[in-house]
Design a protein around this motif. Structure first.
Motif, PDB file in Angstrom:
ATOM      1  N   ILE A 266      66.558  69.872  84.480  1.00 44.28           N
ATOM      2  CA  ILE A 266      66.402  71.247  84.004  1.00 44.28           C
ATOM      3  C   ILE A 266      67.217  72.139  84.931  1.00 44.28           C
ATOM      4  O   ILE A 266      67.048  72.114  86.153  1.00 44.28           O
ATOM      5  CB  ILE A 266      64.930  71.711  84.025  1.00 44.28           C
ATOM      6  N   LEU A 267      68.132  72.900  84.330  1.00 42.18           N
ATOM      7  CA  LEU A 267      68.910  73.887  85.074  1.00 42.18           C
ATOM      8  C   LEU A 267      68.398  75.254  84.635  1.00 42.18           C
ATOM      9  O   LEU A 267      68.501  75.610  83.463  1.00 42.18           O
ATOM     10  CB  LEU A 267      70.397  73.745  84.728  1.00 42.18           C
ATOM     11  N   SER A 268      67.790  75.985  85.570  1.00 45.40           N
ATOM     12  CA  SER A 268      67.246  77.303  85.234  1.00 45.40           C
ATOM     13  C   SER A 268      68.099  78.338  85.950  1.00 45.40           C
ATOM     14  O   SER A 268      68.368  78.189  87.150  1.00 45.40           O
ATOM     15  CB  SER A 268      65.789  77.374  85.708  1.00 45.40           C
ATOM     16  N   GLN A 269      68.561  79.365  85.236  1.00 49.75           N
ATOM     17  CA  GLN A 269      69.496  80.269  85.894  1.00 49.75           C
ATOM     18  C   GLN A 269      69.212  81.742  85.630  1.00 49.75           C
ATOM     19  O   GLN A 269      68.579  82.105  84.644  1.00 49.75           O
ATOM     20  CB  GLN A 269      70.934  79.932  85.497  1.00 49.75           C
ATOM     21  N   VAL A 270      69.668  82.565  86.569  1.00 52.54           N
ATOM     22  CA  VAL A 270      69.637  84.027  86.408  1.00 52.54           C
ATOM     23  C   VAL A 270      71.036  84.535  86.759  1.00 52.54           C
ATOM     24  O   VAL A 270      71.778  83.859  87.475  1.00 52.54           O
ATOM     25  CB  VAL A 270      68.586  84.698  87.336  1.00 52.54           C
ATOM     26  N   LEU A 271      71.381  85.709  86.241  1.00 49.61           N
ATOM     27  CA  LEU A 271      72.690  86.293  86.535  1.00 49.61           C
ATOM     28  C   LEU A 271      72.479  87.512  87.410  1.00 49.61           C
ATOM     29  O   LEU A 271      71.621  88.347  87.120  1.00 49.61           O
ATOM     30  CB  LEU A 271      73.377  86.677  85.214  1.00 49.61           C
ATOM     31  N   LEU A 272      73.251  87.611  88.496  1.00 45.38           N
ATOM     32  CA  LEU A 272      73.036  88.669  89.489  1.00 45.38           C
ATOM     33  C   LEU A 272      74.295  89.507  89.666  1.00 45.38           C
ATOM     34  O   LEU A 272      75.411  88.993  89.602  1.00 45.38           O
ATOM     35  CB  LEU A 272      72.690  88.028  90.836  1.00 45.38           C
ATOM     36  N   THR A 273      74.108  90.791  89.915  1.00 48.29           N
ATOM     37  CA  THR A 273      75.229  91.686  90.185  1.00 48.29           C
ATOM     38  C   THR A 273      75.669  91.494  91.632  1.00 48.29           C
ATOM     39  O   THR A 273      74.852  91.510  92.540  1.00 48.29           O
ATOM     40  CB  THR A 273      74.799  93.151  89.975  1.00 48.29           C
ATOM     41  N   ARG A 274      76.964  91.309  91.823  1.00 46.12           N
ATOM     42  CA  ARG A 274      77.487  91.095  93.186  1.00 46.12           C
ATOM     43  C   ARG A 274      77.674  92.432  93.901  1.00 46.12           C
ATOM     44  O   ARG A 274      77.955  93.442  93.267  1.00 46.12           O
ATOM     45  CB  ARG A 274      78.831  90.380  93.128  1.00 46.12           C
ATOM     46  N   VAL A 275      77.562  92.414  95.223  1.00 48.39           N
ATOM     47  CA  VAL A 275      77.859  93.625  95.999  1.00 48.39           C
ATOM     48  C   VAL A 275      79.135  93.461  96.829  1.00 48.39           C
ATOM     49  O   VAL A 275      79.688  94.432  97.316  1.00 48.39           O
ATOM     50  CB  VAL A 275      76.687  94.030  96.939  1.00 48.39           C
ATOM     51  N   ASP A 276      79.611  92.212  96.982  1.00 46.26           N
ATOM     52  CA  ASP A 276      80.815  92.001  97.814  1.00 46.26           C
ATOM     53  C   ASP A 276      82.105  92.205  97.018  1.00 46.26           C
ATOM     54  O   ASP A 276      83.163  92.435  97.572  1.00 46.26           O
ATOM     55  CB  ASP A 276      80.789  90.592  98.426  1.00 46.26           C
ATOM     56  N   GLN A 277      82.021  92.141  95.686  1.00 47.36           N
ATOM     57  CA  GLN A 277      83.184  92.378  94.813  1.00 47.36           C
ATOM     58  C   GLN A 277      82.644  92.650  93.414  1.00 47.36           C
ATOM     59  O   GLN A 277      81.496  92.316  93.126  1.00 47.36           O
ATOM     60  CB  GLN A 277      84.102  91.153  94.804  1.00 47.36           C
ATOM     61  N   PRO A 278      83.457  93.254  92.537  1.00 51.17           N
ATOM     62  CA  PRO A 278      82.948  93.499  91.170  1.00 51.17           C
ATOM     63  C   PRO A 278      82.694  92.173  90.479  1.00 51.17           C
ATOM     64  O   PRO A 278      83.449  91.218  90.659  1.00 51.17           O
ATOM     65  CB  PRO A 278      84.105  94.249  90.486  1.00 51.17           C
ATOM     66  N   GLY A 279      81.624  92.113  89.689  1.00 59.33           N
ATOM     67  CA  GLY A 279      81.364  90.887  88.937  1.00 59.33           C
ATOM     68  C   GLY A 279      79.941  90.412  89.111  1.00 59.33           C
ATOM     69  O   GLY A 279      79.103  91.089  89.688  1.00 59.33           O
ATOM     70  N   MET A 280      79.695  89.220  88.557  1.00 58.82           N
ATOM     71  CA  MET A 280      78.352  88.642  88.554  1.00 58.82           C
ATOM     72  C   MET A 280      78.413  87.260  89.198  1.00 58.82           C
ATOM     73  O   MET A 280      79.460  86.636  89.246  1.00 58.82           O
ATOM     74  CB  MET A 280      77.837  88.486  87.119  1.00 58.82           C
ATOM     75  N   VAL A 281      77.270  86.809  89.677  1.00 56.48           N
ATOM     76  CA  VAL A 281      77.180  85.444  90.204  1.00 56.48           C
ATOM     77  C   VAL A 281      75.870  84.848  89.680  1.00 56.48           C
ATOM     78  O   VAL A 281      74.886  85.565  89.503  1.00 56.48           O
ATOM     79  CB  VAL A 281      77.241  85.428  91.761  1.00 56.48           C
ATOM     80  N   ALA A 282      75.881  83.546  89.402  1.00 53.15           N
ATOM     81  CA  ALA A 282      74.669  82.906  88.867  1.00 53.15           C
ATOM     82  C   ALA A 282      73.827  82.339  90.001  1.00 53.15           C
ATOM     83  O   ALA A 282      74.363  81.776  90.958  1.00 53.15           O
ATOM     84  CB  ALA A 282      75.057  81.798  87.893  1.00 53.15           C
TER      85      ALA A 282
END
Length: 384
Positions: A266-282
């Protein structure tokens, strides 16, 4: 008053790399960019704008569905630039439209940071691989990446069932047939009922919505197929409970036994807003079903799964909160984002406090532009 062109709006979505375009009466077109909402500097939309924007992208069939059901969902290709998944619905008697951008480019394991162990597991000839998480957490992207890996490296017959089709897969080493629910087949359950007659090796079930679909997916995994499926749950243990709870009481023991043998991971994921550069990280939680974990599932001891994930690092397992803490420690996400998306916010807040930092409510209420520097350090200058 000049009319608003859907093409220009979609071009802007693609150019800025926004994930969604929101169109609703009484507000200018709005983008979701890196997790936040941004208004475009154009006119405020009225009822007539909404009708003409809807007609510009909606087929006759979907317009009829909108008329009868009060809503419709579909996907469409916007030239070679991107695909969009569209949801149109009525609200307060007017129309509202949300277009989600689905990039044409399939990403690699490295680009989205999938656990390395996934590669080994998806080479297996049978079993069930669940990808879970809230809406908009990147489940579809993770699945598309895994399907693309199988497609490029193994000779398999892959059948997907999606509502609507999002990423388009070209035939590579494998054959990929993609069935759209509502277009090619009436329901997930019906698609699953028929798929076993088509000699599949790999089956992707876009969403396990009901008991019938869950049952059919588990059966397919047991009978020698690799089954990928999604659920809207957070965390591995919760996912197992959710699957078991979908069944009537008298069948729950049986489904636990079936899951203990059929489930791979089972791979459970959330998407987060980055603060070090524009974009998202899982952020990922990853459970690999070992014999010990299979026993916990069978014996209805899912409450002990988290501690087994903690001790299963050599199998590539990790708890969501541990991954969030790692991302925070690297300065990629803010403390607030970590705590918002975590399973045990109190524990993580205590860890932040032990570093001598504070997680202040005050800075959440400030304007984005005011908080850039404070957020980067992950610490607030004000005390909580």
């Amino acid at each position: 008053m000049s009319s608003i062109q859907i093409d220009r709006l979609l071009d802007t979505v693609i150019k800025l790399g926004a994930s969604d375009l929101h169109l609703t009466v009484g507000r200018p077109p709005t983008l979701r960019l890196h997790g936040g909402l941004r208004n475009l500097q154009t006119k405020i939309l009225d009822s007539d704008d909404m009708v003409s924007l809807m007609k510009a992208i909606t087929s006759e069939r979907s317009q009829q569905e909108l008329q009868e059901e009060g809503g419709c969902d579909f996907g469409f290709a916007y030239g070679d630039a991107a695909r969009f998944r569209v949801s149109i619905f009525r609200q307060r008697g007017d129309l509202a439209i949300v277009c989600r951008q689905i990039p044409n480019r399939l990403l690699t394991f490295e680009q989205i940071g999938l656990p390395e162990m996934c590669r080994e597991l998806i080479r297996r000839p049978r079993g069930m691989f669940l990808v879970t998480g809230p809406t908009g957490s990147g489940k579809t992207t993770s699945l598309a990446t895994m399907i693309d890996f199988v497609n490029a490296n193994l000779d398999r017959h892959i059948v997907t069932m999606e509502d609507p089709i999002e990423y388009y897969h070209k035939h590579k080493k494998s054959i990929v047939n993609q069935r759209e629910v509502g277009n090619d087949v009436p329901s997930f359950a019906e698609a699953l009922r028929r798929v076993l007659r088509s000699d599949p090796d790999v089956i992707l079930v876009g969403e396990m919505r009901d008991l019938e679909t869950i049952e059919a997916a588990v059966r397919a995994a047991e009978t020698g197929h690799l089954v990928f499926a999604t659920l809207h749950t957070t965390g591995a243990a919760k996912t197992i409970d959710r699957v078991v709870d979908a069944f009537p009481q008298q069948q729950q023991n049986q489904i636990r036994v079936q899951l203990s043998t059929a489930l791979l991971a089972i791979l459970s994921q959330v998407l987060l807003t980055r603060v070090d550069q524009p974009g998202m990280v899982a952020g990922y939680e990853f459970l690999v079903v070992t014999p010990a974990i299979a026993n916990l599932i069978r014996d209805n001891k899912s409450f002990r799964i988290d501690s087994s994930i903690q001790t299963g690092k050599r199998f590539g397992m990790q708890l969501l909160d541990d991954h969030l803490w790692a991302l925070y420690s690297k300065g990629m996400i803010s403390a607030e984002e970590m705590i918002d998306k975590s399973k045990n916010p109190g524990d993580l807040r205590d860890k932040v406090h032990r570093l001598g930092r504070t997680v202040g409510r005050a800075e959440w209420d400030m304007d984005d532009s005011d908080m850039g520097d404070e957020k980067k350090g992950g610490a607030a200058s004000k005390s909580a």
